[in-house]
Scaffold this motif. Structure first.
Motif, PDB file in Angstrom:
ATOM      1  N   ASP A   1       0.815  -1.224   0.000  1.00 58.31           N
ATOM      2  CA  ASP A   1       0.000   0.000   0.000  1.00 58.31           C
ATOM      3  C   ASP A   1       0.845   1.269   0.000  1.00 58.31           C
ATOM      4  O   ASP A   1       0.538   2.220  -0.743  1.00 58.31           O
ATOM      5  CB  ASP A   1      -0.942  -0.011   1.211  1.00 58.31           C
ATOM      6  N   PRO A   2       1.920   1.363   0.816  1.00 60.27           N
ATOM      7  CA  PRO A   2       2.757   2.581   0.769  1.00 60.27           C
ATOM      8  C   PRO A   2       3.405   2.795  -0.597  1.00 60.27           C
ATOM      9  O   PRO A   2       3.549   3.933  -1.049  1.00 60.27           O
ATOM     10  CB  PRO A   2       3.809   2.341   1.864  1.00 60.27           C
ATOM     11  N   VAL A   3       3.787   1.707  -1.255  1.00 59.80           N
ATOM     12  CA  VAL A   3       4.391   1.822  -2.583  1.00 59.80           C
ATOM     13  C   VAL A   3       3.361   2.336  -3.581  1.00 59.80           C
ATOM     14  O   VAL A   3       3.642   3.224  -4.403  1.00 59.80           O
ATOM     15  CB  VAL A   3       4.956   0.454  -3.032  1.00 59.80           C
ATOM     16  N   HIS A   4       2.139   1.809  -3.491  1.00 60.75           N
ATOM     17  CA  HIS A   4       1.067   2.258  -4.388  1.00 60.75           C
ATOM     18  C   HIS A   4       0.751   3.731  -4.167  1.00 60.75           C
ATOM     19  O   HIS A   4       0.610   4.504  -5.136  1.00 60.75           O
ATOM     20  CB  HIS A   4      -0.181   1.401  -4.150  1.00 60.75           C
ATOM     21  N   LYS A   5       0.673   4.124  -2.923  1.00 60.37           N
ATOM     22  CA  LYS A   5       0.366   5.526  -2.615  1.00 60.37           C
ATOM     23  C   LYS A   5       1.452   6.456  -3.130  1.00 60.37           C
ATOM     24  O   LYS A   5       1.178   7.525  -3.691  1.00 60.37           O
ATOM     25  CB  LYS A   5       0.196   5.701  -1.105  1.00 60.37           C
ATOM     26  N   PHE A   6       2.693   6.052  -2.966  1.00 58.93           N
ATOM     27  CA  PHE A   6       3.809   6.879  -3.440  1.00 58.93           C
ATOM     28  C   PHE A   6       3.732   7.071  -4.954  1.00 58.93           C
ATOM     29  O   PHE A   6       3.893   8.181  -5.467  1.00 58.93           O
ATOM     30  CB  PHE A   6       5.139   6.228  -3.061  1.00 58.93           C
ATOM     31  N   HIS A   7       3.457   6.001  -5.677  1.00 58.18           N
ATOM     32  CA  HIS A   7       3.462   6.091  -7.138  1.00 58.18           C
ATOM     33  C   HIS A   7       2.236   6.825  -7.668  1.00 58.18           C
ATOM     34  O   HIS A   7       2.277   7.327  -8.799  1.00 58.18           O
ATOM     35  CB  HIS A   7       3.579   4.695  -7.749  1.00 58.18           C
ATOM     36  N   GLN A   8       1.187   6.923  -6.894  1.00 56.51           N
ATOM     37  CA  GLN A   8       0.070   7.774  -7.300  1.00 56.51           C
ATOM     38  C   GLN A   8       0.532   9.228  -7.392  1.00 56.51           C
ATOM     39  O   GLN A   8       0.224   9.934  -8.364  1.00 56.51           O
ATOM     40  CB  GLN A   8      -1.082   7.640  -6.300  1.00 56.51           C
ATOM     41  N   GLY A   9       1.287   9.663  -6.374  1.00 57.12           N
ATOM     42  CA  GLY A   9       1.824  11.028  -6.398  1.00 57.12           C
ATOM     43  C   GLY A   9       2.866  11.219  -7.477  1.00 57.12           C
ATOM     44  O   GLY A   9       2.912  12.260  -8.142  1.00 57.12           O
TER      45      GLY A   9
END
Length: 990
Positions: free
Chosen positions: A549-557
């Protein structure tokens, strides 16, 4: 290095140490002629020199190690190159020397991710035996490196003296302020600060760099640890010792103290047996034992040390290079390894006889003038050498850039100036393990062959007439779709920037969109699917969500920033805001630095893969749940492939940044940011590479397990996948098509079952240990046949063509060698979960058979197209992924259809737009050919490439020259390796 006549080795001063491309050690005139290479596709190999610059060399896939080594020596214009060698880390993380007789790519598993180091291999007892100053300078650099890393142990006085000579060579005569500042900013010893005063006291004025090198080697050669490379061992009593080899013989150390030495004249034989290294001495009545035994960490450690002993003995004791052993007719016994190259006597005689002219060269670190054409004893030499380039000094940096560029033009060697600096700052990867299979083709069977959104999309098992075809033999896609207005699209495209950097940045954007969608398969689709079922372990749910989840959130930004920058670059938003938006390096640098903070999560992704597999093994319900999810449209690849995506994405960032750094000149505003970002991402890749390699091999074995029946527990620790594909097996009924699977310990052959799951049933397993192989076309009268002789029985097989036969024979021989080297399977992933009950195994098999199984995995594609795929092909597939809009046209149609196309896992996946959650159809490319349309095909458009397999032809059109070249490049990676319709020039990249 083989002896070459003086007429073939001109004594002009060219690229004598690091060519002008690197701003490292270099000379100012053309150098030696490069070696002749066998035909074949060129592969880039990165080599780190002794002055820490890095150079890229192009070699043929078939070239032996000697070709690469000779290219390095030619690049340096190094006559006495045989004192040196190329070392690297192999798949066992052991530092080994590149074998000059074996193909380079048989030794280096993943050349793109491997860096070889050019270092001193043989340390002569007297540096006066080194005839050329250039050679002595390289030895001085090696001593400098050994001092800095703590390998050359000595007392403070010797250390201070050696460092003082190094400083004299680099900055010149003693100046208190300058010397102190230099020592403050340069580390020559691990404990340098403690003896800083002693170093300055030893600093002698008046020496040229050549004289300083001479004095440095004079001190170093007298040290007990000079040239010593310690190999840990134990004696019969279990006392910890270290073994080393020198020009005199084999040495024994306890700590850093030499406690024994066995001269070559006293040694009768050196050998090893498993973990034991044996030194057999000549008869001596005073000796207690005639055989000395040392225990080393593994058989591999013994063999590595034994090889270097063989080479040291040959180099210093023999008059000429030993001749190769005759090949045995049937069986081999023992190692065929031998020393390759000139002996020290041959080098000395050659240099004396050839009267090579001394050539001036540039020293990377030296800020004083030096005339390297004079001998060290002469004190009356000075010549002009450019000052050391410091990237932080902008004015000097630009000035020297211009100076070198002009110099190269006059030398007749026009070089793109930005290439001069790239190699200095790129941090390369270490060696990869042997088993590096990557993601496999596994499209979603529920997508192909169904009607979606009111649009009929034919699957791979249907023809337009509605009749059933063999899966994947006749891949078809309908013309149903959305025909775009070409005039509008053409007008819009003309408004876009034309700079290559823009299209590189756009590739970042398009692939990032696909990557984010793949992350959503894990963080949204999968978690939502299994979250509804209580059977799925909460611990695995938490592990996956915590680390993805943290990786996904980072790549959204990250994606939002890239989209905004591309919009500004194109002038579509914030056009009224003034600023330099035609660059991407700053965005990449910022986000890669942010991505570094997620390293702890990326390191946990292997644990997620292992724990998910353990959960499936321990619970039939969990396994069924995961298989059910893989049948969902959104899961267009095997789910485990998605779990590897974040680590593979790091490789994509690295490749994109390498292209940007190569494109930009050093003076470009974006170059510095791109270079810094490349250094950061290279460091991340290096840090996570071990985790990545383990995950790739483990995932591949898990995927193959789904396609096989009759072979329990395929993913055992230490097993590595090498190749899969079709061969015909000779039996009483004649030649029968069989599917073969080559692993590091065995060769498995199967036939395709008639079950609903279309699995391959195992018929036999051939252990590789003790196996031999012989080509047998004449014996059996079958083209492209060869015989495998196992310990219990033999098997005759035939390939479909000469190139397929060559690939199989080479891989099997390599696997046999690996099996003989291995002392047993090493514990690896799932090391604590090796044992399974019979009930669990039966449960796994029965639950799998009840599941619908995909029919278009890589295994099935190879079966229907009668081809094979190696671990190298999977390795290439990981790096060659691409996304973007393409216009597609069928052979007999008029209009062009706009599609969002994703290339991954040897397949093209087709979407209406990048916002779609799942593909409409897929096209596996193994066996296809990619070419440019001919004039007779009447495709009057730019940037069009053609895909064809038998009667199936597709045309695709890209938006620019750059994207056209990229699509051609990545598609060739999936077609040329296996296509029989193209001339085969491929050699497996091992």
């Amino acid at each position: 290095m083989s002896e070459v006549e003086p007429a073939d080795r001109p004594s002009t001063a060219g690229q004598r140490l690091g060519a002008p491309e690197s701003f490292g050690v270099s000379t100012l005139e053309p150098g030696l002629r490069p070696p002749v290479q066998p035909p074949g596709r060129q592969v880039s190999i990165r080599v780190q020199m002794l002055d820490d610059t890095q150079e890229v060399f192009q070699i043929s896939q078939r070239s032996p190690g000697k070709v690469l080594f000779d290219l390095v020596c030619v690049h340096l214009n190094l006559t006495e190159g045989d004192y040196f060698g190329l070392e690297y880390q192999d798949q066992r993380k052991m530092t080994v020397w590149l074998d000059l007789l074996k193909p380079t790519l048989k030794q280096i598993r993943r050349p793109k991710n491997t860096i070889l180091r050019f270092v001193v291999k043989f340390f002569p007892p007297d540096h006066t035996q080194l005839m050329e100053e250039l050679t002595r300078y390289l030895f001085a650099l090696q001593i400098k490196r050994d001092l800095a890393c703590g390998r050359l142990i000595c007392n403070d006085t010797s250390a201070a003296l050696m460092v003082s000579h190094i400083i004299q060579s680099e900055i010149g005569d003693f100046d208190e302020t300058q010397s102190w500042q230099h020592l403050l900013h340069n580390k020559y010893l691990p404990d340098q600060d403690a003896i800083r005063d002693k170093i300055t006291d030893c600093h002698r004025n008046g020496q040229t760099p050549a004289e300083s090198d001479y004095q440095l080697l004079e001190i170093a050669r007298r040290l007990e640890m000079y040239g010593v490379r310690l190999h840990p061992a134990k004696d019969r009593e279990g006392t910890k010792l270290s073994l080393s080899v020198a020009h005199t013989g084999v040495l024994v150390f306890q700590g850093y103290t030499k406690i024994n030495a066995f001269n070559w004249s006293k040694i009768r034989k050196l050998s090893f047996k498993r973990k034991r290294f044996l030194i057999k001495l000549r008869a001596d009545p005073n000796a207690h034992h005639d055989t000395l035994e040392f225990a080393m960490a593994s058989r591999d450690c013994c063999k590595v040390f034994w090889k270097i002993c063989v080479e040291y003995h040959a180099f210093f004791r023999l008059f000429e290079e030993p001749k190769p052993k005759p090949k045995p007719i049937l069986f081999t016994r023992g190692s065929s390894f031998r020393f390759s190259g000139r002996t020290q006597k041959q080098i000395i005689d050659y240099v004396k006889d050839s009267e090579m002219k001394k050539v001036p060269f540039e020293r990377k670190h030296s800020k004083i003038l030096s005339n390297s054409s004079m001998t060290p004893q002469s004190s009356s030499f000075r010549s002009q050498v450019p000052k050391e380039v410091t990237p932080t000094d902008t004015d000097l940096y630009s000035l020297i850039t211009a100076f070198y560029f002009i110099s190269f033009i006059f030398l007749g060697k026009v070089v793109h100036i930005y290439e001069l600096f790239v190699s200095v700052f790129i941090t390369s990867l270490q060696d990869s393990p042997l088993g590096s299979p990557h993601v496999v083709v596994n499209g979603n069977g529920s997508v192909n062959g169904q009607e979606m959104g009111g649009t009929a999309v034919l699957g791979l098992g249907q023809s337009p007439e509605g009749r059933q075809l063999s899966p994947l033999t006749s891949p078809l896609l309908t013309e149903a779709g959305y025909v775009r207005n070409e005039d509008e699209d053409e007008a819009r495209r003309k408004k876009f920037p034309t700079d290559k950097a823009y299209f590189i940045a756009k590739e970042l954007l398009t692939t990032e969109r696909t990557y984010l969608k793949d992350l959503q398969v894990i963080t949204e689709s999968f978690q939502s699917f299994v979250g509804k079922d209580e059977a799925f372990p909460d611990s695995v749910k938490k592990l996956i969500s915590t680390n993805y989840d943290p990786v996904h959130k980072f790549h959204q930004g990250f994606l939002k920033e890239v989209e905004q920058r591309l919009a500004q670059w194109e002038g579509r938003s914030n056009a009224h805001i003034k600023g330099d938006y035609q660059r991407i390096g700053d965005v990449l640098l910022k986000n890669i630095q942010g991505l570094r903070q997620l390293t702890i999560h990326l390191q946990k992704h292997s644990e997620c893969l292992v724990e998910l597999e353990r959960a499936c093994r321990s619970s039939r319900k969990v396994e069924t749940l995961c298989r059910d999810f893989e049948q969902q449209r959104v899961c267009y690849l095997p789910f485990n492939v998605f779990l590897l995506r974040p680590l593979h994405r790091l490789l994509h960032y690295k490749l994109i940044l390498e292209r940007l750094c190569k494109h930009y000149p050093p003076t470009h505003d974006d170059f510095r940011d791109c270079r810094a970002a490349l250094a950061d991402i290279s460091e991340m890749v290096l840090q996570l590479q071990g985790t990545m390699m383990k995950m790739e091999n483990f995932q591949k074995l898990l995927e193959l397990k789904k396609d096989l029946t009759g072979l329990d527990n395929l993913a055992i620790p230490g097993r590595e996948f090498i190749r899969l594909g079709c061969l015909s097996k000779l039996s009483g009924k004649g030649l029968q098509q069989r599917m073969f699977f080559l692993f590091s310990d065995s060769l498995v052959y199967t036939s395709r079952g008639m079950t609903p799951s279309n699995q391959f049933k195992v018929h036999g397993q051939l252990p590789l240990y003790g196996m031999t192989i012989r080509e047998s076309e004449e014996e059996w009268g079958v083209p492209y046949s060869f015989t495998l002789f196992g310990q219990r029985h033999s098997v005759v097989v035939a390939a479909s063509c000469a190139s397929e036969m060559e690939r199989w024979v080479e891989d099997i021989r390599m696997a046999i060698d690996l099996a003989e080297q291995s002392s047993g399977l090493n514990t690896d992933l799932l090391s604590t979960a090796e044992q399974e009950s019979e009930e669990e195994l039966c449960g796994s098999r029965s639950s799998l058979e009840r599941q619908g199984h995909r029919g278009n995995t890589t295994v099935h594609v190879c079966w229907h197209r009668n081809t094979s795929v190696s671990m190298v092909d999977f390795s290439v597939a990981v790096e060659n992924q691409l996304s973007g809009n393409l216009l597609r046209k069928f052979k007999n149609s008029n209009g062009w259809q706009k599609l969002w196309v994703v290339f991954t896992n040897f397949s093209l996946f087709f979407y209406k737009s990048h916002q779609d959650d799942y593909p409409l159809a897929s096209l596996p490319l193994l066996g296809y050919s990619v070419t440019v349309p001919s004039e007779s095909e009447n495709i009057h458009k730019d940037y069009v490439f053609k895909l064809h397999f038998k009667s199936h032809v597709y045309y695709f059109r890209s938006e620019s020259e750059y994207t056209f070249e990229r699509w051609m490049e990545v598609i060739r990676s999936a077609t040329c390796s296996s296509s029989h319709s193209l001339p085969s020039t491929r050699k497996d990249l091992y």
